[in-house]
Design an enzyme around this catalytic site. Structure first.
Site, mmCIF file in Angstrom:
data_model
loop_
_atom_site.group_PDB
_atom_site.id
_atom_site.type_symbol
_atom_site.label_atom_id
_atom_site.label_comp_id
_atom_site.label_asym_id
_atom_site.label_seq_id
_atom_site.Cartn_x
_atom_site.Cartn_y
_atom_site.Cartn_z
ATOM 1 N N HIS A 189 0.809 -1.218 0.000
ATOM 2 C CA HIS A 189 0.000 0.000 0.000
ATOM 3 C C HIS A 189 0.843 1.269 0.000
ATOM 4 C CE1 HIS A 189 -3.759 2.330 0.911
ATOM 5 N NE2 HIS A 189 -4.091 1.534 -0.071
ATOM 6 N N HIS A 224 -1.907 2.190 12.882
ATOM 7 C CA HIS A 224 -1.503 1.537 11.626
ATOM 8 C C HIS A 224 -2.046 0.108 11.651
ATOM 9 C CE1 HIS A 224 0.579 0.783 8.037
ATOM 10 N NE2 HIS A 224 1.848 0.975 8.392
ATOM 11 N N GLY A 260 -10.607 1.668 11.985
ATOM 12 C CA GLY A 260 -11.092 0.879 10.858
ATOM 13 C C GLY A 260 -11.928 1.702 9.894
ATOM 14 N N PHE A 261 -11.970 3.030 10.130
ATOM 15 C CA PHE A 261 -12.747 3.896 9.228
ATOM 16 C C PHE A 261 -11.902 5.055 8.711
ATOM 17 C CE2 PHE A 261 -16.007 1.511 11.190
ATOM 18 C CZ PHE A 261 -16.962 1.395 10.187
ATOM 19 N N HIS A 263 -9.400 6.946 5.651
ATOM 20 C CA HIS A 263 -8.036 6.669 5.211
ATOM 21 C C HIS A 263 -7.440 7.958 4.671
ATOM 22 C CE1 HIS A 263 -4.621 4.692 3.349
ATOM 23 N NE2 HIS A 263 -4.959 3.592 3.994
ATOM 24 N N ASP A 314 -9.142 -2.730 7.145
ATOM 25 C CA ASP A 314 -9.052 -3.355 8.471
ATOM 26 C C ASP A 314 -10.399 -3.785 9.034
ATOM 27 O OD1 ASP A 314 -6.282 -3.081 8.722
ATOM 28 O OD2 ASP A 314 -6.503 -0.971 9.279
ATOM 29 N N ARG A 339 2.356 -7.999 4.316
ATOM 30 C CA ARG A 339 3.062 -6.772 3.938
ATOM 31 C C ARG A 339 4.560 -6.996 3.717
ATOM 32 N NH1 ARG A 339 1.043 -1.603 4.164
ATOM 33 N NH2 ARG A 339 -0.803 -2.679 3.405
ATOM 34 N N ARG A 358 16.329 12.228 4.785
ATOM 35 C CA ARG A 358 16.785 13.033 5.920
ATOM 36 C C ARG A 358 16.082 14.398 5.836
ATOM 37 N NH1 ARG A 358 18.132 16.643 9.706
ATOM 38 N NH2 ARG A 358 20.079 16.208 10.807
#
Lengths: 378, 378
Positions: A189, A224, A260-261, A263, A314, A339, A358
């Site tokens: 992702h 996450h 879970g809601f 993004h 999720d 992942r 950096r």
């Protein structure tokens, strides 16, 4: 250091900031699609396997029959963790978060590699991918059931191996396929926090395992990878659609965050959610737990009505994992399993045109304070 | 995703991009100074101790006498690693890079903590700071000398403890002070790659040890912490000033990268370099290895003349560490010992006004490719 305060605020969390080029994943484009190396997530979830997708991410092309066969054979070669790894796993206490166990397990697995800096990350990712399920499930059974499980399985897929080691018997084709689809959806992702961690570590020219271990550490956080565990607890706690509606409205009234809601990348909906939702319905019905699916669906409706937020991957994944008999504490470790494919591809890509990652900070503290000797401090 | 290609390129490596607010460290300002919480690095190196600096970074203020005493007592309380940690360390093979050993050791040390997510990072950082030297030196002697060393020491400082465990006897005051100064100089440096890794991991609300382990992984790379080991190998390989001049000119002719020179943040010189250079001279003269210092100085002169690049902290630190009898493979682990102070402060600060660190990528791959079934792929 010349940006104004206003510009600086725009960079908090690097929201909207492009941090580099990539040809691995496209998401959040105008049409809200999700593509892995140009292939739509709908096509991949419908027609491919996790092994195929993992190969695709690392090579940029789908494997042909011979390549896929070779890859699957390689994945089957390294199935048993070494005695040293087993010894280390047995030292990790029962109270340890399974993600922290994986952090140590993967780090130690990397310690056994003779020269990780000069080994092709494709080879290292193969070895790691096939070791993750035995690693986590050996430890899990050792600590939860005080049992040293056998690690040989009849399954020929990563999804099947996970379920067989968890339950001690081969999974049904439907269960194996459901987990396989979840692994595909979770495989990659773009520059999410854990993948970006992997790339930042890779950018110092550090080795593959250091980067992956960093990814595991980032994924562990509740903002996450931890969201699916949180979602499951909420759905179980609600227990029924009506109770869910009441609970969610109360939580929203108290300005609580519902995991879970929403993004950061998708504004109109996560394209993975409808795919996993179908599987959640199918599995919940088959396992006689339709109330869980209905509860989840009501939460979705309330969140859409009240907050205009849609479920992300999720949310319904939690129902799928639960119906597969996976303990909630292992939801995020499964996310690692999936992942690792994407992380490996990003590690490799970062090294092809590397530039040290950096950034700068905006300093808001005091300047040029006179030093006071210890004796004179109050 | 609306930045043009030109703007996008400006973000590669996030060079010049401000990624958040911080009141811990100011560097790269107009006057090229380096401040920790507002105090100049020159004052701190001249008058304070590493313990004092570590307290300063975590609290934002210098400790008074009572606070410093309490802190040092706390640091002395946790000196012996547990039997479980010793067992794990003994499993880590001799061939393992000491940084990778630390990655596993710190991760496992975190596994032993009952509830790292809800424990004050100040407390965890105390425990970790005092465990790092025993951890690395137990393993080092176990693998290099096949000896299980005793871990009790008479030293009352972190620098002294490191040297006493390494050499099996208390260090001279000069040696102890030299390492103390190096630890102060290495303790903190704004949003460098490893600290930024720590903050990215912290931003998912992950735990302290996951963040530190990520920092170790990033620091391991040759473009970051690994530079001082590389510098030492170069200085030793040259062996004399004249040979050094010849070697460097040859390497520059071949467009080879010389580590330990230049810095993305400082354009006119690293303010830490003159401080550590004085110690390098003093120690080299005292140990009868003036040729190493002279060799290093000639490399500095050639690099300034040919490339207008100045030495950064890593360059003369290599000479200091060498004169303290520290094996080159342990240079970067010492960097971990020092930087754990800064990482801990940044972990804590990230959580005070947290926002998930999640940038975007600029997609340069193919889009919307038709999926070809496995059987039809050539």
């Amino acid at each position: 250091m010349t940006l104004t305060k206003q510009q600086d605020e725009a960079h908090a969390g690097l929201a909207g900031v492009i941090a580099g080029d990539s040809s691995i994943c496209l998401c959040g484009a105008e049409d809200e699609s999700l593509l892995y190396c140009g292939y739509s997530i709908e096509d991949l979830a419908a027609s491919s396997s996790f092994e195929e997708v993992s190969w695709l991410l690392l090579h940029g092309e789908l494997p042909n029959k011979k390549e896929l066969e070779k890859y699957k054979n390689a994945l089957n070669q390294h199935k048993s963790p070494s005695a040293a790894l087993i010894k280390v796993l047995e030292q990790i206490p029962e109270h340890t978060n399974p993600m922290d166990m994986l952090r140590t397990g993967i780090s130690f697995f990397g310690n056994l590699e003779k020269d990780p800096e000069h080994t092709d990350p494709k080879e290292l990712s193969e070895k790691l991918l096939v070791t993750l399920s035995p690693m986590m499930l050996y430890w899990w059974h050792f600590q939860q059931n005080k049992a040293r499980i056998k690690l040989n399985v009849s399954a020929h897929s990563i999804a099947g191996t996970f379920l067989e080691l968890l339950h001690g018997k081969p999974p049904s084709p439907m269960h194996s396929q459901a987990l396989d689809v979840a692994l595909i959806l979770y495989a990659e992702h773009e520059f999410n926090a854990s993948t970006f961690t992997v790339r930042t570590i890779a950018s110092t020219l550090s080795d593959y395992f250091s980067a992956i271990v960093g990814g595991v550490g980032a994924l562990r956080g509740s903002l996450h990878g931890g969201a699916n565990e949180w979602a499951m607890k909420l759905i179980e706690q609600c227990g029924s659609p009506d109770k869910a509606e009441k609970t969610i409205l109360e939580m929203l009234g108290q300005k609580k965050l519902i995991m879970g809601f929403g993004h950061r990348v998708y504004k109109r909906g996560d394209p993975r959610s409808p795919i996993i939702k179908k599987w959640a319905k199918k599995l919940a019905e088959a396992s006689g737990e339709s109330h869980l699916f209905e509860t989840a669906e009501r939460i979705e409706q309330v969140m859409l009505k009240e907050k205009k937020l849609f479920p992300n991957l999720d949310f319904y994944s939690a129902v799928v994992f639960h119906c597969l008999g996976i303990p909630t504490d292992l939801f995020t470790p499964i996310f690692v399993l999936a992942r690792t494919a994407g992380w490996s591809a990003h590690y490799q890509e970062q090294h092809t045109h590397n530039k040290l990652i950096r950034p700068l900070s905006h300093y808001i503290g005091p300047t040029h304070r006179p030093y006071i000797p210890l004796e004179k401090r109050s």
